[in-house]
Design a protein around this motif. Sequence first.
Motif, PDB file in Angstrom:
ATOM      1  N   THR A  69       5.605  -4.149  13.515  1.00  0.00           N
ATOM      2  CA  THR A  69       4.330  -4.732  13.949  1.00  0.00           C
ATOM      3  C   THR A  69       4.139  -4.621  15.467  1.00  0.00           C
ATOM      4  N   ALA A  90      -3.902  -8.694   2.909  1.00  0.00           N
ATOM      5  CA  ALA A  90      -3.491  -8.573   4.312  1.00  0.00           C
ATOM      6  C   ALA A  90      -2.115  -9.249   4.481  1.00  0.00           C
ATOM      7  N   VAL A 119      -6.753  -9.209   9.156  1.00  0.00           N
ATOM      8  CA  VAL A 119      -6.138 -10.519   8.918  1.00  0.00           C
ATOM      9  C   VAL A 119      -7.163 -11.433   8.242  1.00  0.00           C
ATOM     10  N   ALA A 132      -3.586  -6.130  10.367  1.00  0.00           N
ATOM     11  CA  ALA A 132      -2.365  -6.604   9.721  1.00  0.00           C
ATOM     12  C   ALA A 132      -1.845  -5.521   8.802  1.00  0.00           C
ATOM     13  N   PHE A 148      -3.678  -0.338   6.805  1.00  0.00           N
ATOM     14  CA  PHE A 148      -3.790  -1.568   7.590  1.00  0.00           C
ATOM     15  C   PHE A 148      -5.031  -2.308   7.126  1.00  0.00           C
ATOM     16  N   SER A 193      -0.755  -3.896   5.272  1.00  0.00           N
ATOM     17  CA  SER A 193      -1.227  -4.084   3.896  1.00  0.00           C
ATOM     18  C   SER A 193      -0.044  -4.526   3.039  1.00  0.00           C
ATOM     19  N   SER A 194      -0.237  -5.619   2.307  1.00  0.00           N
ATOM     20  CA  SER A 194       0.839  -6.106   1.445  1.00  0.00           C
ATOM     21  C   SER A 194       0.885  -5.392   0.108  1.00  0.00           C
ATOM     22  N   SER A 242      -8.410  -8.103  14.420  1.00  0.00           N
ATOM     23  CA  SER A 242      -7.029  -8.545  14.204  1.00  0.00           C
ATOM     24  C   SER A 242      -6.428  -7.776  13.047  1.00  0.00           C
ATOM     25  N   ALA A 287       1.596  -9.107   7.249  1.00  0.00           N
ATOM     26  CA  ALA A 287       1.963  -9.556   8.605  1.00  0.00           C
ATOM     27  C   ALA A 287       1.025  -8.986   9.654  1.00  0.00           C
ATOM     28  N   ALA A 288       0.549  -9.854  10.566  1.00  0.00           N
ATOM     29  CA  ALA A 288      -0.361  -9.426  11.626  1.00  0.00           C
ATOM     30  C   ALA A 288       0.384  -8.574  12.653  1.00  0.00           C
ATOM     31  N   LEU A 289      -0.328  -7.582  13.226  1.00  0.00           N
ATOM     32  CA  LEU A 289       0.267  -6.755  14.281  1.00  0.00           C
ATOM     33  C   LEU A 289       0.288  -7.530  15.595  1.00  0.00           C
ATOM     34  N   ASP A 290       1.280  -7.206  16.447  1.00  0.00           N
ATOM     35  CA  ASP A 290       1.418  -7.861  17.754  1.00  0.00           C
ATOM     36  C   ASP A 290       0.296  -7.436  18.688  1.00  0.00           C
TER      37      ASP A 290
END
Length: 467
Positions: A399, A442, A437, A425, A434, A427-428, A423, A444-447
Amino acid sequence: MAKTEHYELEKPDEARNVNDEFLTLRITLDQLDGILWAISQAVAGKAADGHGHTMEQITGLTDALNAKMAASKTFKYDDLTDVDGATDAPVGYVLVKRADGTWTPSSAAAAIGAHGHAQSDIAGLGSALGGKVAKAGDTMSGDLAVPALFATSGNIHIDSAGNRHLWYRSNVGVNRGLLYHEHTDGSMRLQMYDTSGAYQNALIAIGSGLLQWTGYLLEINGDRSADNVESRAWSGAQLGHRHYYGADGRYHLQKTTNNGGSWTTLLRYEADGKAWFDLNRLYAPHGIHTDSTSTHGLLPGNGDAATLATQNMFITSWWGIGLRCSMDNTTRIAFDTRDGRILATNHIYLGQAGAETRFQYDGNIVWPGSSGMSVYGISLHDALGKKAAWNNQSSHLATGYPIGAMIAVYTNGVQFNRNSLISPALSSADDRYFRVVGQSQAGAALDGLWRACGHIGNDYVEAQRIG
């Protein structure tokens, strides 16, 4: 009853009555009157204490005086009946008594003749000799004065088949100095001793030309108007060096190649420590140190190269080396020798003047227009604004994308205006897409901070990390 001591006249007695005392007093007074009368008659027949007589009144005095000679009369030796020839004797002669009892003139030598005397016959001779020094084995108790020794070409000889010693001792016999001549090599030694007589140091002059001093200090004091209060050392072939205190108030170290006809200054220094090197180079094969432990200084290197491992010379320091401005005595550049840091209060320039790269104190790097980086602008700040950072991540679950990275985000039909914030994140539902959020699937969010850069169709938008 009580009486007087000499004439036994009766004295008054207080034990008797007054009538008896009057009778006794009358008798005593009559006796006293008779004694006084006898004395007065005896004194009346005597001459007065201050009386005088004429010569004629003294019987025979005039005849006796006429038989005497006058007090002013003078005599010569020859007037005496037992002296003969004194008047005609030469000057210096003495009177000598002859066998017949008469006296006659004679020279002193003839009168004394050949004779001898014991020391005791001559008054004071023993005491006078006791104050003199014997030729051998004696000790002087006072000074030995040798007046005008050199003016009269006089000499003092110390003759010996071995070494010659001239000792200087205290009044109690403690050795304090020795003038010593070594018989084998001909050297002269001046040896010094402390107050207890223990040897201290020596000044040795050897015939071969060597002068040695065993002490730790040789001091030359001088006060001359000319600039030549100096010491010289010669090495032959007209080569020599001298050290002198000059009229300019500096100490000079000079050399000569023409037997002192001219001198070349190698070094000058002042009493306060300032020095001038007048020679064309200073050679220090073991380095120049600025401290007593040889921790700091300019030292020879370990090889012929220009790497961190090998250099021609070293500037060594326990920690830091500073470059200080003499105008305001301020250090603005420092080198940390422990970790390699370079500290500066202003920009650092690399390259030729007018075409150098500048490392600015605010962290930016500015390069010249001729640099290959000019396609990205004139500074690192410009280049970072135009060139994306490289993404070197290998995991699909990462991330932490670098600033400037570009990605495509599935928006599921949601529209984002250009340069609006977004924002992204992971893809789960898969490992490829991607998502936004908060939307379905969606992860884990990217930094960091991201901005939309334009849609691709209705369901995808490009996004770039900006912070």
